[in-house]
Motif scaffolding. Sequence first.
Motif, mmCIF file in Angstrom:
data_model
loop_
_atom_site.group_PDB
_atom_site.id
_atom_site.type_symbol
_atom_site.label_atom_id
_atom_site.label_comp_id
_atom_site.label_asym_id
_atom_site.label_seq_id
_atom_site.Cartn_x
_atom_site.Cartn_y
_atom_site.Cartn_z
ATOM 1 N N GLU A 97 5.453 2.954 10.793
ATOM 2 C CA GLU A 97 5.450 1.397 11.177
ATOM 3 C C GLU A 97 4.498 0.568 10.918
ATOM 4 O O GLU A 97 3.277 0.000 10.136
ATOM 5 N N GLN A 98 2.695 1.540 11.598
ATOM 6 C CA GLN A 98 1.498 0.820 12.753
ATOM 7 C C GLN A 98 1.031 1.188 11.269
ATOM 8 O O GLN A 98 -0.284 0.683 11.103
ATOM 9 N N GLY A 99 1.066 2.082 10.350
ATOM 10 C CA GLY A 99 0.201 2.756 9.110
ATOM 11 C C GLY A 99 0.323 1.343 8.020
ATOM 12 O O GLY A 99 -0.607 0.911 7.539
ATOM 13 N N GLN A 100 1.539 0.913 8.196
ATOM 14 C CA GLN A 100 2.037 0.811 6.997
ATOM 15 C C GLN A 100 1.809 -1.467 7.063
ATOM 16 O O GLN A 100 1.632 -2.223 6.068
ATOM 17 N N ALA A 101 1.780 -1.336 8.507
ATOM 18 C CA ALA A 101 0.850 -2.878 9.263
ATOM 19 C C ALA A 101 -0.421 -2.776 8.595
ATOM 20 O O ALA A 101 -1.370 -3.954 8.015
ATOM 21 N N LEU A 102 -1.426 -2.014 8.841
ATOM 22 C CA LEU A 102 -3.043 -1.297 8.402
ATOM 23 C C LEU A 102 -3.276 -1.742 7.455
ATOM 24 O O LEU A 102 -3.971 -2.138 6.779
ATOM 25 N N THR A 103 -2.099 -1.394 6.215
ATOM 26 C CA THR A 103 -2.872 -0.910 4.798
ATOM 27 C C THR A 103 -2.545 -2.655 4.224
ATOM 28 O O THR A 103 -3.257 -2.540 3.594
ATOM 29 N N ALA A 104 -1.278 -2.851 4.897
ATOM 30 C CA ALA A 104 -0.901 -4.286 4.138
ATOM 31 C C ALA A 104 -2.031 -5.216 4.596
ATOM 32 O O ALA A 104 -2.405 -5.949 4.007
ATOM 33 N N ARG A 105 -2.147 -5.197 5.876
ATOM 34 C CA ARG A 105 -3.310 -6.004 6.113
ATOM 35 C C ARG A 105 -5.277 -5.926 5.699
ATOM 36 O O ARG A 105 -5.760 -6.886 4.851
ATOM 37 N N ALA A 106 -5.237 -4.654 5.708
ATOM 38 C CA ALA A 106 -6.404 -4.053 4.999
ATOM 39 C C ALA A 106 -6.331 -4.452 3.441
ATOM 40 O O ALA A 106 -7.371 -5.296 2.944
ATOM 41 N N LEU A 107 -4.781 -3.992 2.490
ATOM 42 C CA LEU A 107 -5.102 -5.028 1.196
ATOM 43 C C LEU A 107 -5.061 -6.069 0.784
ATOM 44 O O LEU A 107 -5.539 -7.132 0.203
ATOM 45 N N ASP A 108 -4.364 -7.109 2.018
ATOM 46 C CA ASP A 108 -5.039 -8.569 1.846
ATOM 47 C C ASP A 108 -6.209 -8.838 2.214
ATOM 48 O O ASP A 108 -6.670 -10.597 1.777
ATOM 49 N N ALA A 109 -6.684 -8.455 2.521
ATOM 50 C CA ALA A 109 -8.836 -9.229 3.060
ATOM 51 C C ALA A 109 -9.191 -8.770 1.860
ATOM 52 O O ALA A 109 -10.445 -9.339 1.860
ATOM 53 N N LEU A 110 -8.608 -7.462 0.787
ATOM 54 C CA LEU A 110 -9.478 -7.204 -0.807
ATOM 55 C C LEU A 110 -9.475 -8.788 -1.805
ATOM 56 O O LEU A 110 -8.494 -9.169 -0.998
ATOM 57 N N PRO A 111 -10.332 -8.830 -1.631
ATOM 58 C CA PRO A 111 -11.107 -10.271 -2.642
ATOM 59 C C PRO A 111 -9.626 -9.393 -4.178
ATOM 60 O O PRO A 111 -9.394 -8.836 -4.521
ATOM 61 N N ASP A 112 -9.213 -10.710 -4.875
ATOM 62 C CA ASP A 112 -8.316 -10.336 -6.137
ATOM 63 C C ASP A 112 -8.785 -9.655 -6.805
ATOM 64 O O ASP A 112 -8.011 -8.914 -7.545
ATOM 65 N N ARG A 113 -10.020 -9.523 -7.515
ATOM 66 C CA ARG A 113 -10.580 -8.959 -8.085
ATOM 67 C C ARG A 113 -10.753 -7.213 -8.199
ATOM 68 O O ARG A 113 -10.482 -6.101 -8.656
ATOM 69 N N ALA A 114 -10.403 -6.661 -6.353
ATOM 70 C CA ALA A 114 -10.576 -5.465 -6.210
ATOM 71 C C ALA A 114 -9.495 -4.585 -6.406
ATOM 72 O O ALA A 114 -9.322 -4.008 -6.742
#
Length: 96
Positions: free
Chosen positions: A73-90
């Motif tokens: 669950e911690q890994g999934q939360a870290l992944t979600a945060r990292a993906l949310d921080a990416l610009p849409d074009r990435a």
Amino acid sequence: MGALVGGLFAAGRVEEVPAQPPALSSIRATDVAQRAIDLTRQHLAAHPPDLVIEVPQNICGTMDFPRTTPIIEQGQALTARALDALPDRALDALPD
């Protein structure tokens, strides 16, 4: 316990207890971990990733099998945060 205390405090003075050298398995584990870190750094320098998700080293130990659910669950939360921080074009460039 009395014999141990009597041996350590013989004749009213404290005897030096020799320090134990580190166990060979501990030295090997440290060496293997350091080599893995070095190889990872070299690989990342040669082949930069599109996305890096940094997971704290203290998130789990080697034998934390009973804690798999909270660790995942911690890994999934870290992944979600990292993906949310990416610009849409990435996100469009990432494979499906």
